[in-house]
Design an enzyme around this catalytic site. Structure first.
Site, PDB file in Angstrom:
ATOM      1  N   CYS A  86       0.820  -1.221   0.000  1.00 27.82           N
ATOM      2  CA  CYS A  86       0.000   0.000   0.000  1.00 27.82           C
ATOM      3  C   CYS A  86       0.852   1.269   0.000  1.00 27.82           C
ATOM      4  O   CYS A  86       0.328   2.365  -0.242  1.00 27.82           O
ATOM      5  CB  CYS A  86      -0.936   0.005   1.193  1.00 27.82           C
ATOM      6  N   HIS A 135      -3.282   7.066   2.452  1.00 24.98           N
ATOM      7  CA  HIS A 135      -3.777   5.775   1.989  1.00 24.98           C
ATOM      8  C   HIS A 135      -5.156   5.528   2.602  1.00 24.98           C
ATOM      9  O   HIS A 135      -5.376   5.775   3.793  1.00 24.98           O
ATOM     10  CB  HIS A 135      -2.789   4.677   2.394  1.00 24.98           C
ATOM     11  N   ASN A 146     -10.364   0.090  -0.257  1.00 29.24           N
ATOM     12  CA  ASN A 146      -8.903   0.146  -0.134  1.00 29.24           C
ATOM     13  C   ASN A 146      -8.291  -0.415  -1.426  1.00 29.24           C
ATOM     14  O   ASN A 146      -8.516  -1.579  -1.757  1.00 29.24           O
ATOM     15  CB  ASN A 146      -8.514  -0.695   1.093  1.00 29.24           C
TER      16      ASN A 146
HETATM   17  O1  UT7 Z   1      -4.138  -1.404   3.299  1.00 35.07           O
HETATM   18  C1  UT7 Z   1      -3.305  -1.953   4.259  1.00 35.07           C
HETATM   19  C2  UT7 Z   1      -3.619  -1.411   5.576  1.00 35.07           C
HETATM   20  N1  UT7 Z   1      -4.793  -2.067   6.109  1.00 35.07           N
HETATM   21  C3  UT7 Z   1      -5.396  -1.544   7.165  1.00 35.07           C
HETATM   22  O2  UT7 Z   1      -4.988  -0.507   7.611  1.00 35.07           O
HETATM   23  C4  UT7 Z   1      -6.538  -2.300   7.818  1.00 35.07           C
HETATM   24  C5  UT7 Z   1      -6.511  -2.034   9.302  1.00 35.07           C
HETATM   25  N2  UT7 Z   1      -7.568  -2.756  10.032  1.00 35.07           N
HETATM   26  C6  UT7 Z   1      -8.871  -2.389  10.002  1.00 35.07           C
HETATM   27  O3  UT7 Z   1      -9.227  -1.459   9.301  1.00 35.07           O
HETATM   28  C7  UT7 Z   1      -9.858  -3.119  10.883  1.00 35.07           C
HETATM   29  O4  UT7 Z   1      -9.157  -3.927  11.806  1.00 35.07           O
HETATM   30  C8  UT7 Z   1     -10.863  -4.015  10.080  1.00 35.07           C
HETATM   31  C9  UT7 Z   1     -11.831  -3.129   9.316  1.00 35.07           C
HETATM   32  C10 UT7 Z   1     -10.103  -4.914   9.131  1.00 35.07           C
HETATM   33  C11 UT7 Z   1     -11.689  -4.889  11.034  1.00 35.07           C
HETATM   34  O5  UT7 Z   1     -12.352  -4.089  11.985  1.00 35.07           O
HETATM   35  P1  UT7 Z   1     -12.355  -4.523  13.519  1.00 35.07           P
HETATM   36  O6  UT7 Z   1     -13.149  -3.524  14.254  1.00 35.07           O
HETATM   37  O7  UT7 Z   1     -10.921  -4.719  13.934  1.00 35.07           O
HETATM   38  O8  UT7 Z   1     -13.166  -5.883  13.489  1.00 35.07           O
HETATM   39  P2  UT7 Z   1     -12.700  -7.345  13.920  1.00 35.07           P
HETATM   40  O9  UT7 Z   1     -11.745  -7.916  12.943  1.00 35.07           O
HETATM   41  O10 UT7 Z   1     -12.302  -7.324  15.363  1.00 35.07           O
HETATM   42  O11 UT7 Z   1     -14.069  -8.154  13.822  1.00 35.07           O
HETATM   43  C12 UT7 Z   1     -15.146  -7.878  14.723  1.00 35.07           C
HETATM   44  C13 UT7 Z   1     -16.297  -8.821  14.431  1.00 35.07           C
HETATM   45  C14 UT7 Z   1     -15.899 -10.288  14.428  1.00 35.07           C
HETATM   46  O12 UT7 Z   1     -16.973 -10.994  15.028  1.00 35.07           O
HETATM   47  P3  UT7 Z   1     -16.898 -11.470  16.577  1.00 35.07           P
HETATM   48  O13 UT7 Z   1     -15.685 -12.353  16.642  1.00 35.07           O
HETATM   49  O14 UT7 Z   1     -16.750 -10.212  17.365  1.00 35.07           O
HETATM   50  O15 UT7 Z   1     -18.197 -12.172  16.772  1.00 35.07           O
HETATM   51  C15 UT7 Z   1     -15.848 -10.669  12.981  1.00 35.07           C
HETATM   52  O16 UT7 Z   1     -16.129 -12.021  12.756  1.00 35.07           O
HETATM   53  O17 UT7 Z   1     -16.820  -8.565  13.116  1.00 35.07           O
HETATM   54  C16 UT7 Z   1     -16.928  -9.795  12.381  1.00 35.07           C
HETATM   55  N3  UT7 Z   1     -16.707  -9.515  10.966  1.00 35.07           N
HETATM   56  C17 UT7 Z   1     -17.718  -9.184  10.131  1.00 35.07           C
HETATM   57  N4  UT7 Z   1     -19.039  -9.074  10.302  1.00 35.07           N
HETATM   58  C18 UT7 Z   1     -19.783  -8.707   9.241  1.00 35.07           C
HETATM   59  C19 UT7 Z   1     -15.526  -9.481  10.287  1.00 35.07           C
HETATM   60  N5  UT7 Z   1     -15.764  -9.136   9.007  1.00 35.07           N
HETATM   61  C20 UT7 Z   1     -17.101  -8.945   8.880  1.00 35.07           C
HETATM   62  C21 UT7 Z   1     -17.925  -8.576   7.809  1.00 35.07           C
HETATM   63  N6  UT7 Z   1     -19.246  -8.459   8.028  1.00 35.07           N
HETATM   64  N7  UT7 Z   1     -17.448  -8.313   6.583  1.00 35.07           N
END
Ligand code: UT7
Length: 322
Positions: free
Chosen positions: A111, A249, A279
């Site tokens: 990225c 980014h 992204n």
């Molecule tokens: O380009 C390179 C740089 N990349 C980044 O900077 C990405 C950085 N990270 C992020 O932006 C965030 O961590 C994410 C957007 C990827 C994820 O957000 P989060 O608040 O950290 O969510 P999480 O991974 O902790 O997931 C929370 C919950 C989980 O369920 P439980 O375990 O709490 O029941 C996931 O299973 O959300 C669930 N989940 C979803 N639910 C509905 C994960 N993906 C989805 C989805 N739809 N697409």
């Protein structure tokens, strides 16, 4: 002599896929994606390729700059999803736009790819090796997504962005740069390439896709990016208050809000394209810059800070006078 962006261009695939569209094919919702990331829709390729979008973005940037293909001395594409292992996307672009005098190659800094490419061009231009460069960030990420992994595939999109950069006298242009890498933490955002298939080993036919530990990457972004921006702004002899826009980014709106907070500056200085693009890794920064340019947001003497960050891990920031 400064390396100055004199034209920008971008190209997104024709097909738009909304969060609601995704919720019909996987267990997700507009509510989850919008509230966690700020993304509402993304463009995904059907007929387009990394090189076809790159060539279109390049033509638009050359038009915007008023530069002919023969004047381009250097083409660098930041990408992790080129169409071929070889030839490079940059060589494909060279052929498609007829830039027969250019030296062309790709670089992979995920990225941060456009930013790394921009600094390579900056060094060549400062040295006087080349005068006019075409710098791109271009990705077809949809082909390396696991469409059964809702935690990654909803975040990414496809597209290409380009900038024509020229060595010019005067105060406008790149004022300062900062780059960094941390290979030790590389596994938090990875996509393995082909595995060994020579006759000495048992071959694995497993295809691999992007895997991301979102929370670890998030923590990395909200610490490394403000620190790198602060360093770059200081190197440029400026203060955070003097920066008109931060073109970052586009990974997550919450990252942009957190960086604004850590820099103690207004969120409205952080333009956004992730709502309609998602992204797009290396393409995010040049597409955003092109959108700002075409909206007339970039005025002479404005100070713009740019930053890319992601897989590697890698990060890079720049401060420029427009
Ligand atoms: O380009 C390179 C740089 N990349 C980044 O900077 C990405 C950085 N990270 C992020 O932006 C965030 O961590 C994410 C957007 C990827 C994820 O957000 P989060 O608040 O950290 O969510 P999480 O991974 O902790 O997931 C929370 C919950 C989980 O369920 P439980 O375990 O709490 O029941 C996931 O299973 O959300 C669930 N989940 C979803 N639910 C509905 C994960 N993906 C989805 C989805 N739809 N697409």
């Amino acid at each position: 002599m400064r390396a100055r962006i004199i034209g920008t261009g971008s190209c997104l695939p024709a097909t738009v896929v909304t969060n609601d569209d995704l919720s019909k094919i996987m267990d997700t919702s507009d509510e989850w994606i919008s509230s966690r990331t700020g993304i509402k829709e993304r463009h995904l390729v059907k007929e387009e390729t990394t090189a076809s979008m790159s060539a279109e973005a390049a033509k638009r940037a050359m038009d915007n700059a008023g530069v002919a293909a023969e004047e381009i001395d250097l083409i660098i594409v930041g990408t992790l999803s080129a169409d071929y292992v070889t030839p490079s996307c940059a060589c494909e672009v060279q052929a498609k736009i007829g830039a027969k005098n250019a030296v062309a190659f790709d670089i992979n800094a995920a990225c941060a790819g456009f930013m790394f490419a921009l600094n390579i061009a900056n060094v060549y231009l400062q040295m006087g090796t080349y005068k006019t460069a075409l710098i791109l960030g271009a990705e077809t990420l949809s082909k390396i997504m696991d469409w059964n992994d809702r935690s990654t595939c909803v975040l990414f999109g496809d597209g290409a962005g380009a900038a024509v950069v020229r060595a010019e006298e005067g105060t406008a242009g790149l004022l300062a740069f900062d780059q960094g890498s941390d290979g030790v933490r590389g596994s938090v955002l990875a996509c393995r390439g082909r595995s060994n298939n020579n006759p000495l080993v048992e071959t694995s036919k497993d295809l691999t896709y992007v895997h991301m530990d979102g929370q670890e990457v998030y923590k990395f972004a909200v610490t490394a990016v403000p620190c790198s921006l602060q360093k770059t702004i200081q190197k440029a002899g400026l203060t955070v208050e003097e920066i008109d826009y931060f073109a970052l980014h586009q990974a997550n709106i919450r990252i942009l809000q957190s960086v604004a907070k850590r820099l103690k500056t207004a969120e409205d200085k952080f333009p956004i394209s992730l709502d309609h693009c998602g992204n797009i890794s290396a393409a995010s920064v040049p597409i955003l810059l092109d959108e700002m340019n075409r909206k007339g947001m970039l005025l002479p003497r404005m100070k713009i800070a740019l930053s890319g960050f992601g897989g590697g891990l890698t990060w890079a920031s720049a401060v420029m006078e427009w």
